[in-house]
Write a protein that holds these residues in place. Structure first.
Motif, PDB file in Angstrom:
ATOM      1  N   ALA A 515     -51.404  12.902  51.782  1.00  0.00           N
ATOM      2  CA  ALA A 515     -51.114  13.216  50.387  1.00  0.00           C
ATOM      3  C   ALA A 515     -52.126  14.230  49.880  1.00  0.00           C
ATOM      4  O   ALA A 515     -53.289  14.226  50.292  1.00  0.00           O
ATOM      5  N   CYS A 516     -51.666  15.100  48.997  1.00  0.00           N
ATOM      6  CA  CYS A 516     -52.531  16.165  48.481  1.00  0.00           C
ATOM      7  C   CYS A 516     -52.425  16.235  46.963  1.00  0.00           C
ATOM      8  O   CYS A 516     -51.381  15.925  46.382  1.00  0.00           O
ATOM      9  N   GLN A 517     -53.522  16.668  46.336  1.00  0.00           N
ATOM     10  CA  GLN A 517     -53.541  16.775  44.887  1.00  0.00           C
ATOM     11  C   GLN A 517     -52.830  18.047  44.407  1.00  0.00           C
ATOM     12  O   GLN A 517     -52.313  18.110  43.301  1.00  0.00           O
ATOM     13  N   ALA A 518     -52.786  19.069  45.254  1.00  0.00           N
ATOM     14  CA  ALA A 518     -52.172  20.351  44.898  1.00  0.00           C
ATOM     15  C   ALA A 518     -50.656  20.287  45.056  1.00  0.00           C
ATOM     16  O   ALA A 518     -50.079  19.251  45.411  1.00  0.00           O
ATOM     17  N   HIS A 519     -50.016  21.422  44.798  1.00  0.00           N
ATOM     18  CA  HIS A 519     -48.562  21.556  44.922  1.00  0.00           C
ATOM     19  C   HIS A 519     -48.245  22.600  45.993  1.00  0.00           C
ATOM     20  O   HIS A 519     -47.959  23.773  45.680  1.00  0.00           O
ATOM     21  N   PRO A 520     -48.239  22.220  47.259  1.00  0.00           N
ATOM     22  CA  PRO A 520     -47.986  23.199  48.325  1.00  0.00           C
ATOM     23  C   PRO A 520     -46.582  23.773  48.304  1.00  0.00           C
ATOM     24  O   PRO A 520     -46.337  24.820  48.912  1.00  0.00           O
ATOM     25  N   GLU A 521     -45.667  23.119  47.614  1.00  0.00           N
ATOM     26  CA  GLU A 521     -44.294  23.640  47.571  1.00  0.00           C
ATOM     27  C   GLU A 521     -44.229  25.023  46.932  1.00  0.00           C
ATOM     28  O   GLU A 521     -43.308  25.802  47.207  1.00  0.00           O
ATOM     29  N   PHE A 522     -45.224  25.355  46.081  1.00  0.00           N
ATOM     30  CA  PHE A 522     -45.199  26.649  45.412  1.00  0.00           C
ATOM     31  C   PHE A 522     -45.514  27.813  46.357  1.00  0.00           C
ATOM     32  O   PHE A 522     -45.299  28.974  45.980  1.00  0.00           O
ATOM     33  N   LEU A 523     -46.028  27.525  47.534  1.00  0.00           N
ATOM     34  CA  LEU A 523     -46.351  28.586  48.486  1.00  0.00           C
ATOM     35  C   LEU A 523     -45.439  28.567  49.707  1.00  0.00           C
ATOM     36  O   LEU A 523     -45.710  29.251  50.702  1.00  0.00           O
ATOM     37  N   SER A 524     -44.370  27.808  49.657  1.00  0.00           N
ATOM     38  CA  SER A 524     -43.430  27.752  50.773  1.00  0.00           C
ATOM     39  C   SER A 524     -42.346  28.806  50.596  1.00  0.00           C
ATOM     40  O   SER A 524     -41.838  29.020  49.492  1.00  0.00           O
ATOM     41  N   THR A 525     -41.990  29.481  51.691  1.00  0.00           N
ATOM     42  CA  THR A 525     -40.911  30.464  51.662  1.00  0.00           C
ATOM     43  C   THR A 525     -39.977  30.214  52.837  1.00  0.00           C
ATOM     44  O   THR A 525     -40.397  29.639  53.850  1.00  0.00           O
ATOM     45  N   PRO A 526     -38.723  30.637  52.736  1.00  0.00           N
ATOM     46  CA  PRO A 526     -37.778  30.372  53.838  1.00  0.00           C
ATOM     47  C   PRO A 526     -38.164  31.093  55.124  1.00  0.00           C
ATOM     48  O   PRO A 526     -37.852  30.617  56.222  1.00  0.00           O
ATOM     49  N   ARG A 527     -38.815  32.229  55.007  1.00  0.00           N
ATOM     50  CA  ARG A 527     -39.164  32.980  56.205  1.00  0.00           C
ATOM     51  C   ARG A 527     -40.409  32.437  56.903  1.00  0.00           C
ATOM     52  O   ARG A 527     -40.552  32.573  58.118  1.00  0.00           O
ATOM     53  N   ASP A 528     -41.312  31.797  56.140  1.00  0.00           N
ATOM     54  CA  ASP A 528     -42.580  31.351  56.714  1.00  0.00           C
ATOM     55  C   ASP A 528     -42.767  29.839  56.685  1.00  0.00           C
ATOM     56  O   ASP A 528     -43.538  29.300  57.466  1.00  0.00           O
ATOM     57  N   GLY A 529     -42.103  29.151  55.763  1.00  0.00           N
ATOM     58  CA  GLY A 529     -42.328  27.719  55.623  1.00  0.00           C
ATOM     59  C   GLY A 529     -43.724  27.430  55.097  1.00  0.00           C
ATOM     60  O   GLY A 529     -44.439  28.304  54.612  1.00  0.00           O
ATOM     61  N   HIS A 530     -44.139  26.170  55.196  1.00  0.00           N
ATOM     62  CA  HIS A 530     -45.489  25.748  54.819  1.00  0.00           C
ATOM     63  C   HIS A 530     -45.918  24.687  55.817  1.00  0.00           C
ATOM     64  O   HIS A 530     -45.130  23.787  56.157  1.00  0.00           O
ATOM     65  N   PRO A 531     -47.152  24.768  56.323  1.00  0.00           N
ATOM     66  CA  PRO A 531     -47.557  23.851  57.400  1.00  0.00           C
ATOM     67  C   PRO A 531     -47.416  22.370  57.068  1.00  0.00           C
ATOM     68  O   PRO A 531     -47.090  21.568  57.948  1.00  0.00           O
ATOM     69  N   LEU A 532     -47.640  21.977  55.820  1.00  0.00           N
ATOM     70  CA  LEU A 532     -47.522  20.560  55.475  1.00  0.00           C
ATOM     71  C   LEU A 532     -46.065  20.104  55.519  1.00  0.00           C
ATOM     72  O   LEU A 532     -45.756  19.005  55.998  1.00  0.00           O
ATOM     73  N   PHE A 533     -45.161  20.931  55.029  1.00  0.00           N
ATOM     74  CA  PHE A 533     -43.745  20.560  55.045  1.00  0.00           C
ATOM     75  C   PHE A 533     -43.177  20.630  56.459  1.00  0.00           C
ATOM     76  O   PHE A 533     -42.350  19.797  56.840  1.00  0.00           O
ATOM     77  N   VAL A 534     -43.610  21.607  57.238  1.00  0.00           N
ATOM     78  CA  VAL A 534     -43.176  21.680  58.627  1.00  0.00           C
ATOM     79  C   VAL A 534     -43.629  20.422  59.373  1.00  0.00           C
ATOM     80  O   VAL A 534     -42.860  19.794  60.112  1.00  0.00           O
ATOM     81  N   GLY A 535     -44.896  20.037  59.172  1.00  0.00           N
ATOM     82  CA  GLY A 535     -45.412  18.838  59.834  1.00  0.00           C
ATOM     83  C   GLY A 535     -44.716  17.566  59.386  1.00  0.00           C
ATOM     84  O   GLY A 535     -44.448  16.669  60.198  1.00  0.00           O
ATOM     85  N   PHE A 536     -44.395  17.482  58.089  1.00  0.00           N
ATOM     86  CA  PHE A 536     -43.731  16.300  57.560  1.00  0.00           C
ATOM     87  C   PHE A 536     -42.328  16.149  58.150  1.00  0.00           C
ATOM     88  O   PHE A 536     -41.928  15.056  58.575  1.00  0.00           O
TER      89      PHE A 536
END
Length: 557
Positions: A515-536
Motif C-alpha cells: 500500500a502507498c500513500q501517493a496516487h500512482p494511477e496519475f502516472l500510468s499510461t497505456p503505452r508504459d503502464g506503471h510498475p505497481l499496477f503491473v506487479g499487482f
C-alpha cells in the motif's frame, strides 16, 4: 505564437471532447510535433479540489500540485507532455486573477468589465500555457449555448481574429443521433449547434460528428453544405469499444493532415508513427488471460471518480496481455454483509483513496480479508491508511486504533494530521479546530526513498522514485516502532525520511500485500503502464492460477 486548435462541443454534454482532443494530440505527437493541451472550465470554483466526486468525478493532480479536471488525466495518458496548473483554468480562477489585479490598482481606476478585462486574462492564460510548443489543443468545457462559457468563446473568437486562420482553428464536436423509429441519422442538431456558434462569430473549420455508426457520404455532404465546413473536414466520430482505438480511427479519416495543412505545419510534421498505439489496441483485443479485481470504494456508483485508477488497472494488464475485469464494490455493503460475500470470487483487492468516515470500516474489513486469505492487496492513499488501521488493531493489538479523521478520541491514532503528532516535544498534540479543506493537503509530485529488499524496490527497480500525492492525513510516526515490531514493513519514506510513503507485508507471510500513500494511477499510461499496477495484476494472475490448481486437486480427490 504557438498554433492553436480550439475544441468546442455542442448539442449535449458528455460527447467526449476530452478524449477526441487527446486522440488528435496523440496523432500529432506521433508525427513528431511537440504538443501540449489545455482545459478551460466554465464553473466558478477556483479548482475542482473541494467539489463532490458525485458531481464532478475524479480530481486529477499534476506534478506541481494543481487539482484539475479529469480531462487532464486523458491528456497525459494520450501524450507524453507533463502538464501543470497552467493547463487547467476555470472561470473562478480567471475572475480571481482579475479581481486581484483590480484591488492592486493594475487597471488604473478603469471600470473592469468582461470585455476586455476578463477576455484579456483568458488570452493571457492561454498564451502562458501554450508557449514553446509546435501546436496546442485548447478544450472549452461545457456546451455551446451555455451562458457561463460565453467569455471563453469570445476570447477564442478574438484570438482567431487577431492571429488569423493559420495560427488558430476551431474544431467542433457535435452529435448526429440515430432515430430508431425513423431508421435515420438526423443532422439537424448539428446544423443548429453550428448556427449557435456562428451567431457569436465562430465558424468551425472541422466538425467531429459523434454517432453510433459511420456517417454516410450523403449525410456528410449535407452537413458540409449547411454548416459551411469542407466535406473532407466533416469527420465521423463513431462509438468505439476501446478509447485507444480513436487515434487510429481519426487518422484513417485524415484529421491530422487537415490540421497540419491548415496550420502550415508540414515542414515540422513527419508521417504518423502509430505503432505504439497499434500495439496497445492489439494487446487489449487479444488477451491471453483475465483476472477479476475488486475495487472497494465509496463512489462506485459514479465511476468517473476513479477514472485514472480504472485506466491504470487496464494498463497494468496490457503489459502482460491480461484483461482486467473490475468488480466495483461499495465499501458500506461490506460493512453490512461482510467481506466474504463480496470478495471471495476475486483475484485481487484494491482499496482506493477517499475522504471521510463513510464506508471506512468496509475498507478496513477488505484489507483484513486480503491479509488473512492471501489475496493480493493494493492500497492507495486511504487504502494504505485502512491497511495500517487494520494491522494495528488485529495484529499489533492496538484495540480501537483509528485515523483521527474518523475518530478524534481514538486511543491509538495511528493515522493523523502531522500537526497532531509532530511537535517540538515529540508529544501527540490533540487539535480541536477544523483544518481548512482547501489548503492543508500534501499535493503534487514528491520523491520517496525505497528500502532495499522490499517488494516495492523490486517492482520499481530503483531506490528513489517520484509519485503524485493528494491527502491530508499521514502515518503517525509515534507508532512506527510498534508496528514494525509487529511485522509491518515500512518499505518507503519521504526523501527526508520524515513521512511513511509505503507499507507492505513480508512475502513469507503474504504473497503480495502493498500500500502507498501517493496516487500512482496519475502516472500510468497505456503505452508504459506503471510498475505497481503491473506487479499487482501479475500477482492477481498468480493467485488465480494457484486457486485453480487447488480446485483441480480438490476435484481429483
Amino acid at each position: 505564437m504557438t498554433p492553436l486548435i480550439f475544441v468546442t462541443g455542442g448539442v449535449v454534454s458528455s460527447l467526449g471532447k476530452g478524449i477526441a482532443a487527446a486522440s488528435l494530440a496523440a496523432i500529432l505527437e506521433a508525427r513528431g510535433l511537440r504538443v501540449t493541451m489545455m482545459k478551460l472550465d466554465p464553473y466558478i470554483n477556483v479548482d475542482p479540489g473541494t467539489m463532490s466526486p458525485f458531481q464532478h468525478g475524479e480530481v486529477y493532480v499534476t506534478d506541481d500540485g494543481a487539482e484539475t479536471d479529469l480531462d487532464l488525466g486523458h491528456y497525459e495518458r494520450f501524450v507524453r507532455t507533463r502538464l501543470s496548473r497552467r493547463n487547467s483554468i476555470t472561470t473562478g480562477r480567471i475572475y480571481e486573477n482579475v479581481i486581484r489585479k483590480e484591488r492592486r490598482g493594475d487597471y488604473l481606476g478603469a471600470t473592469v468589465q468582461v470585455i476586455p478585462h476578463i477576455t484579456d486574462e483568458i488570452k493571457r492564460c492561454i498564451d502562458e500555457a501554450t508557449a514553446g510548443f509546435d501546436v496546442a489543443l485548447v478544450e472549452i468545457g461545457g456546451t455551446v449555448g451555455d451562458i457561463e462559457s460565453l467569455p471563453f468563446l469570445e476570447a477564442i473568437r478574438q484570438i482567431r481574429t487577431e492571429r488569423g486562420a493559420e495560427k488558430a482553428i476551431f474544431m467542433h464536436l457535435t452529435l448526429v443521433p440515430f432515430i430508431a423509429a425513423a431508421g435515420e441519422l438526423k443532422t439537424k442538431p448539428t446544423q443548429h449547434s453550428v448556427k449557435e456558434l456562428r451567431s457569436i462569430g465562430i465558424q468551425p473549420d472541422i466538425l467531429l460528428c459523434r454517432s453510433e455508426q459511420p456517417l454516410p457520404d450523403v449525410e456528410r455532404r449535407k452537413i458540409a453544405l449547411f454548416t459551411n465546413v469542407p466535406e473532407n473536414a466533416v469527420i465521423s466520430a463513431i462509438d468505439l469499444d476501446n478509447i485507444y482505438k480513436i487515434p487510429g480511427w481519426l487518422h484513417a479519416q485524415g484529421l491530422d493532415q487537415i490540421v497540419v495543412d491548415r496550420l502550415k505545419l508540414a515542414d515540422k510534421a513527419r508521417p504518423a508513427e502509430l505503432s505504439e498505439w497499434n500495439a496497445v489496441v492489439d494487446a487489449m483485443e487479444h488477451p491471453v488471460d483475465e483476472v477479476a479485481i475488486a475495487v472497494v470504494g465509496k463512489y462506485v456508483d459514479h465511476q468517473d471518480a476513479y477514472k485514472s485508477l480504472a485506466e491504470a488497472l487496464k494498463h497494468g494488464g496490457l503489459r502482460q496481455r491480461t484483461r482486467v475485469r473490475l468488480k466495483w464494490i461499495e465499501s458500506q455493503d461490506i460493512e453490512r454483509e461482510g467481506a466474504a460475500k463480496w470478495l471471495s470470487d476475486v483475484h485481487g483487492i484494491l482499496v482506493p483513496g477517499g475522504f471521510g468516515d463513510r464506508g471506512f470500516e468496509g475498507k478496513v474489513a477488505a484489507a483484513q480479508y486480503a491479509r488473512e486469505h492471501g489475496v493480493p492487496y493494493f492500497g492507495i492513499c486511504y487504502g494504505m491508511q485502512a491497511a495500517v488501521v487494520e494491522y494495528a488493531r488485529n495484529v499489533a493489538g492496538l484495540s480501537g486504533a483509528n485515523s483521527t479523521e474518523n475518530d478524534r478520541n481514538t486511543p491509538h491514532p495511528v493515522i493523523g494530521l502531522i500537526t497532531e503528532w509532530r511537535t517540538a516535544t515529540g508529544e501527540i498534540e490533540r487539535r480541536s479546530e477544523a483544518s481548512d479543506l482547501g489548503g492543508t493537503m500534501r499535493l503534487g509530485l514528491q520523491e520517496q526513498r525505497i528500502k532495499a529488499g522490499t517488494l516495492a524496490r523490486e517492482l520499481y527497480g530503483r531506490e528513489v522514485v517520484g509519485e503524485r500525492h493528494r491527502h491530508r492525513y499521514e502515518f503517525n510516526n509515534r507508532y512506527l516502532a510498534t508496528l514494525e515490531d509487529a511485522g509491518l514493513v515500512i518499505s518507503a519514506k519521504s526523501i527526508d525520511e520524515t513521512l511513511v510513503e509505503m507499507i507492505e507485508l513480508p512475502r513469507s507471510r503474504h504473497p503480495w500485500f502493498l500500500a502507498c500513500q501517493a496516487h500512482p494511477e496519475f502516472l500510468s499510461t497505456p503505452r508504459d503502464g506503471h510498475p505497481l499496477f503491473v506487479g499487482f495484476v501479475r500477482a492477481a494472475r498468480e493467485h488465480k492460477a494457484q486457486a485453480g490448481g487447488r480446485l483441480l486437486k480438490e476435484a481429483k480427490a
